[in-house]
Write an enzyme that holds these catalytic residues in place. Structure first.
Site, PDB file in Angstrom:
ATOM      1  N   ASN A   1       0.933  -1.165  -0.039  1.00  0.00           N
ATOM      2  CA  ASN A   1       0.056  -0.087  -0.131  1.00  0.00           C
ATOM      3  C   ASN A   1       0.756   1.127  -0.097  1.00  0.00           C
ATOM      4  OD1 ASN A   1      -1.607   2.018   0.513  1.00  0.00           O
ATOM      5  ND2 ASN A   1      -2.445   1.528   2.558  1.00  0.00           N
TER       6      ASN A   1
ATOM      7  N   GLU B   1      -7.179   4.893   7.630  1.00  0.00           N
ATOM      8  CA  GLU B   1      -6.849   6.286   7.122  1.00  0.00           C
ATOM      9  C   GLU B   1      -8.086   7.105   6.568  1.00  0.00           C
ATOM     10  OE1 GLU B   1      -2.903   5.643   5.405  1.00  0.00           O
ATOM     11  OE2 GLU B   1      -2.087   5.246   7.045  1.00  0.00           O
TER      12      GLU B   1
ATOM     13  N   SER C   1       3.094  -1.958  10.553  1.00  0.00           N
ATOM     14  CA  SER C   1       4.688  -1.937  10.677  1.00  0.00           C
ATOM     15  C   SER C   1       5.120  -3.543  10.392  1.00  0.00           C
ATOM     16  CB  SER C   1       4.694  -1.577  12.256  1.00  0.00           C
ATOM     17  OG  SER C   1       4.496  -0.170  12.400  1.00  0.00           O
TER      18      SER C   1
ATOM     19  N   GLY D   1       4.730   1.325   5.019  1.00  0.00           N
ATOM     20  CA  GLY D   1       6.081   1.947   4.851  1.00  0.00           C
ATOM     21  C   GLY D   1       7.242   0.981   4.280  1.00  0.00           C
TER      22      GLY D   1
HETATM   23  P1  PGA Z   1       2.615   0.263   7.574  1.00  0.00           P
HETATM   24  O1  PGA Z   1       1.178   0.636   7.140  1.00  0.00           O
HETATM   25  O2  PGA Z   1       2.989  -0.885   7.122  1.00  0.00           O
HETATM   26  O3  PGA Z   1       3.494   1.617   7.230  1.00  0.00           O
HETATM   27  O4  PGA Z   1       2.143   0.422   9.200  1.00  0.00           O
HETATM   28  C1  PGA Z   1       0.316  -0.440   6.733  1.00  0.00           C
HETATM   29  C2  PGA Z   1      -1.000  -0.017   6.010  1.00  0.00           C
HETATM   30  O5  PGA Z   1      -1.275   1.120   6.654  1.00  0.00           O
HETATM   31  O6  PGA Z   1      -1.803  -0.544   5.505  1.00  0.00           O
END
Ligand code: PGA
Length: 255
Positions: free
Chosen positions: A9, A96, A212, A234
Site C-alpha cells: 500500500n 486512514e 509495521s 512503509g
Molecule cells: P505500515 O502501513 O506498514 O506503514 O504500518 C500499513 C497500512 O497502512 O496498510
C-alpha cells in the site's frame, strides 16, 4: 489451500517515475514463488505501474474507489474505471480513510458490494484503535466491522474477499502487533465469517496482517494458521527493502 498474498500500500507516496522504476527493480530482486504480490499505487499511477506489473506477474490494486459505476460524483473513481486499467484488487475501508475521510461501515459495505459486482477483489481493512484495545473492545470492534461490511452479501462473493487485520495503533508506528495477537484476530475474523456464512466460506477467505510489517517480522505473522499474508505500507516503498520482505515471506511459507 489459500494462496499467500503480500500487498504493498503505497498510500500518497511516489512520483510517477519513481513508481514505474520501482517495479522493474523489485521484480529483478524478488522471488515470490507461489505467493501473490499486489502493488497499490496512487490512482494517477495505476495505468503506468500496471503495464509493468503485468509483464512481471504482479497484480495491480487501487487504494479506494466509489460505489457507483458512473454519474455526477466529481472527483470520484468508479469500479469499471479501475477494471479498465487492469486493476484486480481494491483496498476498502483503510483506517486512514475511516479517520480522515469519515468513511463509515455503511459506505464501506456499499464499496465492498460494488467491488464484487465489477469483479474486483476487495481488501477490506478492519482493526481497533489503541483506545478500543485498552477498553478490551478489540474483538467486538472487529466483529462489528466485518458484520457491517459483509452482511447480506452472496457467499460465493465473500469466499473471494481478502480481509486485512490492521490495528490502528500498529500502522506506521513501528510497533507491530505480535504474531499471536495477529493470529488471534485472524481466528476471530474467520469465526465471525463462519457464523455469518459457513465454515466453508470462512476457510476460503484470506486474512492478512497489516501494521509495521517489515522483512524482520514478516515470518512471525505468516507462522500463524489464520494469517495468509500481509498488507505493507512503509516497508513497501523501497524496492530493495520490499523484495527482501517478499523473499523472507516466500521462505516462511515454503518452510
Ligand atoms: P505500515 O502501513 O506498514 O506503514 O504500518 C500499513 C497500512 O497502512 O496498510
Amino acid at each position: 489451500m489459500r494462496t499467500p498474498l503480500i500487498a504493498a500500500n503505497w498510500k500518497m507516496h511516489k512520483a510517477l517515475k519513481e513508481a514505474v522504476d520501482f517495479v522493474g527493480r523489485f521484480a529483478a530482486l524478488a522471488s515470490a514463488g507461489s505467493m501473490e504480490i499486489v502493488i497499490c499505487p496512487a490512482f494517477v499511477h495505476l495505468a503506468a505501474v500496471g503495464e509493468i506489473c503485468q509483464k512481471h506477474g504482479i497484480k495491480l490494486g487501487a487504494q479506494n474507489m466509489f460505489w457507483e459505476a458512473t454519474g455526477a460524483f466529481t472527483g470520484e473513481i468508479s469500479p469499471p474505471m479501475l477494471k479498465d486499467l487492469g486493476v484486480d484488487y481494491v483496498i476498502i475501508g483503510h483506517s486512514e480513510r475511516r479517520e480522515h475521510f469519515a468513511e463509515n461501515d455503511r459506505q464501506i459495505a456499499r464499496k465492498v458490494k460494488a467491488a464484487f459486482q465489477f469483479n474486483l477483489v476487495p481488501i477490506l481493512c478492519v482493526g481497533e484503535t489503541l483506545q478500543q484495545r485498552r477498553a478490551s473492545r478489540t474483538m467486538d470492534v472487529i466483529a462489528e466491522q466485518v458484520n457491517g461490511a459483509l452482511s447480506g452479501l452472496d457467499p460465493s462473493w465473500v469466499r473471494r474477499i481478502v480481509i486485512a487485520y490492521e490495528p490502528v495503533w500498529a500502522i506506521g508506528s513501528g510497533l507491530a502487533a505480535t504474531g499471536s495477537v495477529a493470529g488471534a484476530a485472524g481466528a476471530w475474523i474467520r469465526a465471525t465469517i463462519g457464523e455469518m456464512f459457513s465454515l466453508d466460506v470462512a476457510r476460503a477467505v484470506r486474512i492478512l496482517y497489516g501494521g509495521s510489517v517489515q522483512a524482520e517480522n514478516i515470518e512471525d505473522f505468516l507462522r500463524e494458521t489464520d494469517i495468509d499474508g500481509a498488507l505493507v505500507g512503509g516497508a513497501s516503498l523501497d524496492a530493495d527493502n520490499f523484495a527482501r520482505l517478499v523473499n523472507r515471506a516466500q521462505e516462511a511459507v515454503t518452510a
